[in-house]
Design a protein around this motif. Structure first.
Motif, short mmCIF file in Angstrom:
data_model
loop_
_atom_site.label_atom_id
_atom_site.label_comp_id
_atom_site.label_asym_id
_atom_site.label_seq_id
_atom_site.Cartn_x
_atom_site.Cartn_y
_atom_site.Cartn_z
N GLU A 195 -3.44 9.88 -1.34
CA GLU A 195 -4.88 10.03 -1.51
C GLU A 195 -5.66 8.82 -0.99
O GLU A 195 -6.89 8.80 -1.04
CB GLU A 195 -5.21 10.24 -2.99
N LEU A 196 -4.95 7.82 -0.50
CA LEU A 196 -5.61 6.62 0.00
C LEU A 196 -6.38 6.92 1.28
O LEU A 196 -5.84 7.50 2.23
CB LEU A 196 -4.56 5.54 0.27
N SER A 197 -7.66 6.55 1.29
CA SER A 197 -8.52 6.85 2.43
C SER A 197 -8.54 5.66 3.39
O SER A 197 -9.28 4.69 3.22
CB SER A 197 -9.95 7.16 1.94
N ILE A 198 -7.70 5.74 4.42
CA ILE A 198 -7.63 4.69 5.43
C ILE A 198 -8.14 5.25 6.75
O ILE A 198 -8.20 6.48 6.95
CB ILE A 198 -6.19 4.17 5.59
N PRO A 199 -8.56 4.39 7.68
CA PRO A 199 -9.04 4.89 8.98
C PRO A 199 -8.00 5.76 9.68
O PRO A 199 -6.81 5.44 9.68
CB PRO A 199 -9.31 3.59 9.76
N LYS A 200 -8.46 6.85 10.27
CA LYS A 200 -7.55 7.78 10.94
C LYS A 200 -6.83 7.14 12.12
O LYS A 200 -5.70 7.51 12.45
CB LYS A 200 -8.32 9.02 11.41
N LYS A 201 -7.48 6.18 12.75
CA LYS A 201 -6.86 5.57 13.93
C LYS A 201 -5.62 4.75 13.54
O LYS A 201 -4.77 4.48 14.39
CB LYS A 201 -7.86 4.69 14.67
N TRP A 202 -5.53 4.36 12.28
CA TRP A 202 -4.35 3.61 11.85
C TRP A 202 -3.08 4.48 11.89
O TRP A 202 -1.98 3.96 12.06
CB TRP A 202 -4.54 3.10 10.42
N SER A 203 -3.23 5.77 11.71
CA SER A 203 -2.07 6.67 11.66
C SER A 203 -2.09 7.71 12.76
O SER A 203 -1.43 8.74 12.67
CB SER A 203 -2.03 7.36 10.29
N ARG A 204 -2.82 7.43 13.83
CA ARG A 204 -3.00 8.43 14.90
C ARG A 204 -1.71 8.79 15.62
O ARG A 204 -1.59 9.89 16.19
CB ARG A 204 -4.03 7.92 15.92
N ASN A 205 -0.72 7.91 15.64
CA ASN A 205 0.51 8.16 16.40
C ASN A 205 1.71 8.50 15.53
O ASN A 205 2.83 8.60 16.03
CB ASN A 205 0.84 6.94 17.27
N VAL A 206 1.49 8.67 14.22
CA VAL A 206 2.58 9.07 13.34
C VAL A 206 2.83 10.56 13.57
O VAL A 206 1.92 11.38 13.42
CB VAL A 206 2.25 8.81 11.86
N ILE A 207 4.04 10.91 13.96
CA ILE A 207 4.34 12.29 14.36
C ILE A 207 4.20 13.25 13.19
O ILE A 207 3.57 14.29 13.29
CB ILE A 207 5.76 12.37 14.96
N ASP A 208 4.81 12.94 12.06
CA ASP A 208 4.75 13.82 10.90
C ASP A 208 4.53 12.97 9.65
O ASP A 208 5.46 12.38 9.14
CB ASP A 208 6.04 14.63 10.78
N ARG A 209 3.32 12.93 9.20
CA ARG A 209 2.99 12.04 8.08
C ARG A 209 3.67 12.47 6.78
O ARG A 209 3.91 11.66 5.91
CB ARG A 209 1.47 12.01 7.87
N LYS A 210 3.96 13.76 6.65
CA LYS A 210 4.56 14.24 5.41
C LYS A 210 6.07 14.02 5.39
O LYS A 210 6.69 14.09 4.34
CB LYS A 210 4.25 15.73 5.23
N GLN A 211 6.66 13.80 6.56
CA GLN A 211 8.11 13.64 6.62
C GLN A 211 8.49 12.39 7.41
O GLN A 211 9.36 12.41 8.26
CB GLN A 211 8.75 14.87 7.27
N ASN A 212 7.77 11.30 7.13
CA ASN A 212 8.03 10.08 7.88
C ASN A 212 8.86 9.07 7.11
O ASN A 212 8.94 7.93 7.50
CB ASN A 212 6.71 9.45 8.35
#
Length: 819
Positions: A799-816
């Motif tokens: 639920e942490l609201s961080i800038p989207k550009k910080w995680s723009r290249n993570v392929i699968d955020r739910k299974q990383n």
């Protein structure tokens, strides 16, 4: 003395064979090749094959048998043959037109060598002699007789219609025909007025066609240059120029059929040139040909390029140019271009939509100002099947649903009278494939329903939808990938149905090894307890049936790999090793030629990496050494690759083996050394570095071992950062864990390394859940770096609201998460 003449003739033949050599017109510039007779004098200075020199110096035949072929090779030969043909015509009631077909050629009774000698003879007669004592009769340039011109015209036609057996003979035919053509061009340039009645565009067309038969890219370029030669030589001659469109069309067809990269650009360039050269004579066929070459080019923008030409046709039609009226083939070609782009590029979703847009133009032409040709561009089976192919490759979640809707619309249109759009087996197969590619959980169920529908239609008399092996294999594959609890049973039931239908003669599709492998895959992917064992039992039955001769389907390497992989995913390494040993034993005993390959060994390595056996990393390392020995001994199928070594590193990282960080680093160094020595399959990637860092991050034991793991981890991280390899979220998360676990809290480097790594992670867009989890375990650093985004201290990472550009290249955020 006269008796020695035949002997002298054969002596002369030997000299002739050495002197004759065909000169490839490609070697020089098109404009300068054979521009003067001196180029030929150095090549041809001998008399013809069957000629002998009398004391008077005249050329005569050596015996009566050769007179009919070579006494003069000119007018006398032609007269004899004309008389013979006239006599044959007078003795038959058949029409002369029926007797001589378009495929006949002059000198059709001559083989390649005889035709070559005849050509060289006529070429030699047209070369002025430079030797005073040479008694050979020659014709000065510009004084060639009509009979000689006729012979060259016949030779050009004969060479172009020749059907050689190999490429060297095809090249010879093209070279000889062009040499004859250039003889006539020289006569024209020399001012011989008799050439006007012989030179025509058909001669150029014959030579171009001969060059195109070689199927060479260089010769295709040369054929294009012959068009320039024709234009320069006959500039201002309206009669020849108006008929030369056939030459252009043949070269255009050559470019459209060429498999060389960039051929579509040459084809479009020539089409533009033809539009300028022959305004009003270019029709839709030429455009369709070029659009088709663009469609098969594989370029990501092929659809747009083909549609651009289609728009040219549409605008020309609206301007009143009837010969440019687009037809069904024009639209189908553009759809095919978009469909192929959807298959060959990552942006398949947009390509599929563009293909559907073109189909809408065909369905509602009135809205686009094409109402008058609505019947000509009505969609057919080809149009819709191409759309189905595009959707299958689009990656859209609703691709299967859209494909089935289009199938239903095709059936409705067919029932209303559109016979050309009747769905067939290929159409249904495309819909089943679309369901399988879209990733829907309904794929297996929908595939079964479509197959049942096909069987009902076929049994009702519709022979066009008879299921084939592709139908069954694709449906079983979709069931296997649906991951439903009953997937194995349903796949096996469909296999049994296929066997019964084949034995009853209802279908011609016999189950093959692909079918059985799909069922094996269904068992392997089901995830239920005992599924891997069930897959092995099925493999056992296949082996026994093949060995006893009951069934002629032999398990292949993929069959074994599927079952071994199933054991590997469950960490049942001992069962995987037992199956590997069985493969090797069967091959050693001569029961099969199937041998383990790299994938087989990697699957067993993966089984060890998932195993709870305390000695798993050592056993994995031992198997890796066996792979290296087999490869060095000549078994190329067992060659280790980057996955092999990274899997062994993973086995160490997940174990409690002492010194695992050191072992992981040594494997990485070995990989780099092999890559530097030329082993391209050993190029390190980010996953290898992540595995080494993970091994270091989870080190435990004595302080000495932790210090060694920390040192190895920092060196590995710095090495990765200085390379061209981009780090991922696992790398950053493992490094942060490495620092917080292995560095004392009072170590000043600890917070500095963690802060620097996180900021670099943000810059790279790799802040995933695993990274935040490791950072949160260092509260002071976590708060300092994310204080602007932490509203509530109890908020979860998700639920942490961080800038989207910080995680723009993570392929699968739910299974990383790495572990």
């Amino acid at each position: 003395m006269l008796a020695l003449l035949p002997l002298l003739a054969w002596v002369q033949l030997v000299a002739t064979a050495d002197a004759f050599s065909s000169v490839s017109p490609r070697r020089g510039s098109v404009s300068t090749h054979y521009d003067n007779a001196a180029d030929r004098r150095s090549k041809i200075q001998s008399r013809p094959l069957y000629a002998a020199v009398e004391s008077s110096g005249s050329v005569t035949a050596t015996n009566s048998e050769n007179k009919s072929k070579t006494s003069d090779f000119g007018e006398s030969t032609a007269k004899r043959r004309n008389k013979k043909r006239s006599k044959q015509r007078s003795n038959t009631n058949k029409s002369p037109r029926r007797r001589y077909t378009r495929t006949s050629r002059p000198y059709e009774n001559y083989n390649t060598e005889e035709l070559k000698q005849l050509t060289e003879y006529h070429l030699s007669k047209s070369i002025p002699s430079e030797k005073n004592n040479d008694t050979q009769e020659t014709t000065p340039i510009g004084d060639m007789s009509s009979e000689q011109m006729q012979e060259f015209a016949k030779l050009i036609s004969s060479w172009s219609k020749l059907t050689p057996n190999n490429r060297s003979e095809r090249t010879l035919a093209a070279e000889m025909s062009e040499q004859c053509l250039r003889e006539l061009i020289e006569e024209k340039l020399a001012g011989n007025k008799r050439i006007i009645q012989f030179m025509n565009a058909d001669m150029y067309h014959s030579v171009i066609r001969a060059w195109l038969k070689t199927n060479s890219h260089v010769d295709l370029l040369h054929s294009t240059s012959l068009l320039d030669l024709m234009e320069r030589t006959h500039k201002g001659e309206e009669k020849l120029s108006s008929n030369s469109i056939r030459c252009y069309a043949t070269v255009l067809d050559g470019w459209c059929k060429s498999r060389y990269n960039g051929a579509e650009l040459k084809a479009e360039e020539l089409l533009h040139r033809m539009n300028q050269r022959f305004p009003g004579d270019i029709d839709v066929r030429y455009y369709n040909n070029v659009m088709n070459r663009i469609a098969v080019s594989g370029k990501k923008d092929a659809g747009k390029e083909a549609e651009r030409l289609l728009n040219v046709l549409i605008e020309s039609y609206k301007e009143g140019k009837e010969n440019m009226t687009p037809d069904r083939s024009s639209f189908n070609t553009v759809i095919k271009a978009y469909a192929r782009a959807a298959t060959n590029t990552k942006d398949g979703k947009h390509a599929a939509k563009d293909a559907r847009r073109i189909l809408s133009m065909m369905e509602d032409p009135t809205s686009f100002g094409l109402g008058d040709i609505a019947k000509k561009i009505e969609p057919d089976k080809v149009s819709c099947t191409s759309i189905l192919t595009a959707w299958a490759s689009s990656g859209e979640r609703d691709a299967g649903e859209k494909a089935e809707q289009l199938l239903q619309r095709m059936e409705d249109m067919h029932s209303r009278g559109n016979r050309g759009i009747k769905p067939d087996t290929v159409t249904y197969n495309a819909v089943i494939k679309a369901w399988g590619k879209c990733g829907s959980h309904q794929a297996g169920e929908k595939s079964e329903a479509l197959l049942s529908r096909m069987l009902k239609l076929y049994e009702a008399g519709n022979a066009d939808v008879r299921p084939d092996d592709v139908t069954f294999n694709t449906a079983i594959h979709n069931i296997a990938n649906s991951n439903e609890p009953d997937s194995p049973k349903r796949a096996n039931r469909m296999l049994e149905q296929m066997e019964k239908l084949y034995e009853a003669g209802i279908i011609a599709a016999k189950p093959d090894i692909i079918t059985y492998n799909s069922v094996l895959d269904a068992f392997a992917k089901s995830g239920r307890p005992g599924s891997a064992k069930d897959a092995e039992e099925m493999l056992d039955n296949l082996e026994k049936s093949f060995d006893s001769g009951v069934w002629n389907i032999e398990p292949d390497v993929y069959s074994y790999n599927i079952v071994i992989s199933a054991y590997g995913k469950r960490g049942e390494a001992h069962n995987a090793v037992a199956l590997l040993d069985r493969m090797i034993s069967r091959s050693f005993k001569g029961k099969t030629v199937i041998k383990p390959d790299t994938t087989t060994y990697n699957s067993v390595l993966n089984a060890w990496s998932q195993s709870s056996d305390r000695n798993a990393p050592v056993k994995a390392l031992g198997l890796l050494e066996i792979m290296f020995r087999l490869y060095e001994g000549g078994d190329k199928t067992a060659q280790p690759d980057v996955l092999s070594i990274s899997t062994v590193i993973n086995a160490f990282s997940k174990s409690k083996f002492p010194g695992k960080a050191r072992e992981a680093r040594n494997l990485l160094r070995r990989m780099k050394k092999l890559y530097d020595q030329g082993e391209k399959k050993m190029q390190p990637n980010v996953y290898v570095y992540a595995a080494v860092l993970n091994a270091c991050a989870y080190a435990f034991g004595r302080n000495e071992e932790k210090e060694e793991a920390l040192k190895v981890g920092i060196e590995t991280y710095e090495e990765l950062q200085s390379s061209d390899i981009e780090a991922n979220h696992v790398v950053y998360g493992s490094f942060i864990r490495l620092c917080r676990k292995l560095m004392p809290k009072d170590d000043a480097r600890r917070n500095h390394f963690i802060t620097r790594a996180f900021r670099q992670c943000c810059s790279d867009g790799m802040v995933g859940e695993y990274v935040l989890k490791q950072l949160r375990a260092v509260p002071d650093v976590y708060t300092a770096l994310l204080q602007s985004y932490i509203i509530d201290s109890d908020v979860s990472i998700e639920e942490l609201s961080i800038p989207k550009k910080w995680s723009r290249n993570v392929i699968d955020r739910k299974q990383n998460k790495f572990r």
